[in-house]
Motif scaffolding. Structure first.
Motif: not given
Ligand code: SF4
Length: 347
Positions: A38, A41, A61, A262, A274, A276
């Motif tokens: 990612e 985010n 998140s 992430h 998302w 976690k």
């Protein structure tokens, strides 16, 4: 002229149909086949069915992050130690192009040859000429563009943003034009989540028919949290009945062949985590190989095989597992436990 002379990629839909070895016979794999990384985010949209629109998204998140190219470079070295993977997906949550170092990620991954193919999924709003040309030159294989409505009105309603659908249509058309001028091989796949309206779906298809290399309607999924966001666009039953869901299953195959890094460098088992809740490691403390072979991932896999996912916070409401083309329902947990035991490598 591109830095990377790639051959013409397969159509995106053909990737799903490619022959696969039996995961149930091959697991545990020596390395993940697919890695999601990612870049950020952070998103410039607040789509109604995405966790980014939740009031408490930032808190749940773990804050807003951008991965820097140096961290990605270290990660690429760790991927290389594990072995060349099949698919590097430079997206998870957030809009990848918000991270201005994104072309550098592609360039590093290509130079270190860590994956058979590199894919980015984007909302298409930030495809400016400079960044587009740099991504094309770096050797991106697939650009997947998500469109959030077949009409200007529904697009604005869903995205809750200020960028109009026309602008995205223009961006994607110009991206393809630059690609052709440069002789790059990046495949442009344009998709919209099923609106539930045949008229709107067909308007989307006709708008993008001559712009994308492939244009598709995909089903909605629930981001494993049906209590949040506007998930009533399409009923759960309709989502499960879609042909996109290859097979209903009890055991989720994703933790057996993929990982997600992430933007804060924590590592989860799947790309819907998302919040976690399924973290199995942190690259600030462990290498990717240690995480892939480590106890937290093994415990998560055993939880899946022993049919205990119904009580796991990340998995209990998830429908995403049904999209995997693999099936592990017939894998005996005890057989897998022995294969995964230290000193008993499975070949
Ligand atoms: S069941 Fe859903 S949330 Fe759980 S690991 Fe699979 S894809 Fe992720």
């Amino acid at each position: 002229m591109t830095e990377h002379a790639a051959s013409q990629p397969l159509r995106y839909s053909e990737l799903r149909q490619a022959p696969r070895q039996s995961l149930s016979e091959a697991a545990p794999l020596p390395a993940p086949l697919t890695l999601f990384v990612e870049p950020t985010n952070i998103c410039n949209f607040r789509c109604v069915y995405c966790p980014e629109s939740f009031d408490n998204f930032e808190e749940r998140s773990g804050g807003l992050h951008r991965m820097d190219a140096r961290a990605f470079d270290l990660l690429a070295d760790q991927v290389r130690e594990l072995g060349r993977i099949k698919s590097l997906n430079l997206y998870m949550l957030g809009e990848p192009f918000v991270n201005r170092e994104l072309p550098e990620f592609v360039r590093i991954a290509r130079r270190k040859d860590i994956a058979e193919r590199i894919t980015i999924t984007s909302n298409g709003t930030l495809l400016k000429e400079d960044v587009s040309r740099r991504i094309l030159a770096a050797g991106l294989d697939y650009l997947r563009v998500s469109i959030y409505g077949g009409t200007p009105e529904s697009y604005a309603r869903t995205t809750q943003g200020k960028i109009a659908l026309d602008r995205v249509v223009e961006n994607v058309a110009r991206f393809r034009q630059w690609r052709d001028e440069m002789g790059a091989a990046t495949f442009v796949y344009v998709k919209m989540i099923d609106s539930g309206s045949p008229e709107e779906n067909s308007q989307f298809l006709s708008t993008f028919r001559d712009i994308g290399d492939e244009v598709t309607i995909e089903p909605a999924m629930n981001w494993n949290d049906p209590d949040e966001g506007d998930l009533s666009l399409i009923s759960r039953q309709q989502r499960l009945d879609s042909s996109f869901f290859s097979q209903r299953k009890q055991v989720c195959p994703f933790p057996f062949y993929s990982l997600v890094v992430h933007s804060d460098l924590r590592v989860s088992v799947c790309c819907v985590d998302w919040a976690k809740e399924a973290v199995v490691g942190d690259l600030r403390a462990r290498t990717l190989a240690e995480i892939w072979r480590g106890e937290p991932l093994r415990e998560f896999q055993m939880m899946q095989l022993e049919r205990r996912a119904g009580s796991h916070p990340a998995c209990k409401n998830c429908t995403y597992l049904h999209t995997s083309p693999d099936n592990l329902d017939d894998l005996d947990p005890e057989v897998y436990r022995r294969r995964r035991a230290p000193g008993e490598p499975h070949v």
